[in-house]
Design an enzyme around this catalytic site. Structure first.
Site, mmCIF file in Angstrom:
data_model
loop_
_atom_site.group_PDB
_atom_site.id
_atom_site.type_symbol
_atom_site.label_atom_id
_atom_site.label_comp_id
_atom_site.label_asym_id
_atom_site.label_seq_id
_atom_site.Cartn_x
_atom_site.Cartn_y
_atom_site.Cartn_z
ATOM 1 C CB CYS A 125 -39.352 -33.640 -20.232
ATOM 2 S SG CYS A 125 -39.534 -35.440 -20.145
ATOM 3 C CB CYS A 274 -31.643 -37.494 -19.581
ATOM 4 S SG CYS A 274 -32.173 -37.127 -17.895
#
Length: 353
Positions: A125, A274
């Protein structure tokens, strides 16, 4: 190749952690040894152990796909992972100080990765950049002197990449939510300072230098681009069941990035923050014609520090380590030397014992 030297290499390869196959094509096809990935091809020559990447996971499940950092097919080396229970996506996105039990779980996950043999650690992440300093220094302390590089977010690459673009150029930073990423600008400095104070209590001097994560998104050389308007991608993120056909998403993202690049021609490269968008980097490359760096790039980059130099250099040297590779004496189609003078020298054989 000379039979004596070949026999020596084979004997030594047998004692290595990864068995070696014969190097000639016919024998290699008949070899019963199973080569699990591309790195094993390197091990055939050098007897090197397999590199291992550790992935620090937030407490969030999603369907992995080729190109994702958690998909083993994205890499040609070993992958291990550990989840930080309680560190949800919401908590990661907010970047607030974690409860004590979550911090304990973070420590435990890092230990698990290192105990599993991780040579380096990445994250699944982009918002894990909030804990880049803490994990980097804690991992080094726990590893007990063994080098264990940490790069939890592709955002760590943002500053080095600025050196690669021309004057007036921009790097497009692609993120799922532009608003969330822009908030990071305000929080990151204070979060890092808190981590430095915490690390000082653990007697980790390196925490005084939060190198690599002083990111300024207001720098005109960065253009933060959110995928908020790409509906198919937003739906995929919200769908716990995953997406079976990703082609429509890839096309929509590629068209969107092409439109952004046309509207701002100063963009000369993309950096994907992302993690779940990283699997579409190929589509962005095709759609915009620009280079793309993503979370998978981090893993491949760090792995090269453990795998690339010795085989490629050693194979160009002869018995004394002084004979250069003669292209005319090499079977280029197979990508490997065919003459006796291109054997490993004894000094390299000794290193590989």
């Amino acid at each position: 190749m000379g039979s004596a030297s070949s026999k020596t290499r084979k004997d030594k390869a047998k004692s290595s952690t990864i068995a070696a196959c014969p190097t000639d094509t016919a024998a290699a096809k008949a070899c019963p040894t199973r080569l699990d990935d591309g790195l094993a091809q390197v091990a055939m020559f050098a007897g090197l152990r397999q590199v291992t990447m550790g992935v620090l996971r937030i407490d969030y499940d999603y369907q992995t796909n080729l190109g994702d950092i958690l998909d083993p097919r994205s890499f040609d080396f070993r992958l291990v992972s550990a989840t930080v229970e309680g560190l949800t996506f919401k908590r990661a996105q907010e970047g607030e100080p974690l409860p004590c039990y979550v911090m304990s779980n973070l420590d435990g996950a890092v230990k698990k990765l290192i105990d599993a043999g991780a040579d380096f650690i990445v994250g699944d992440c982009g918002f894990l950049v909030y804990w880049q300093v803490y994990v980097r220094d804690f991992a080094q302390q726990y590893a007990g002197g063994r080098a264990c590089p940490v790069m939890l977010s592709s955002l760590v690459l943002s500053l080095p990449l600025l050196a690669t673009i021309p004057v007036g150029g921009k790097i497009g930073i692609l993120t799922a939510s532009k608003g969330s990423l822009m908030k990071m600008q305000k929080k990151l400095a204070s979060v890092i300072e808190l981590q430095k104070e915490e690390a000082r209590t653990r007697a980790v001097p390196a925490a005084v230098q939060p190198s690599g994560i002083e990111i300024n998104f207001s720098d005109p050389r960065f253009k933060v681009v959110g995928l908020d308007t790409v509906n198919s991608f937003k739906t995929a993120l919200a769908d716990d069941s995953g997406v079976d056909d990703r082609r429509s998403i890839a096309i929509e993202i590629a068209k969107y990035c092409k439109q952004v690049a046309c509207e701002d021609p100063a963009i000369c490269a993309w950096l994907i923050e992302c993690t779940e968008a990283g699997g579409f980097s190929w589509a962005i490359k095709l759609g915009t014609g620009l280079p793309v760096w993503d979370p998978v790039t981090i893993g491949r980059f760090l792995s090269l520090g453990f795998t690339s130099s010795l085989p490629s250099v050693a194979l160009t040297l002869g018995e004394t380590g002084q004979v250069a590779l003669d292209p005319n004496e090499t079977d280029v189609s197979k990508g490997r030397p065919t003459k006796a003078e291109h054997r490993f020298g004894p000094e390299f054989e000794e290193m590989l014992q």
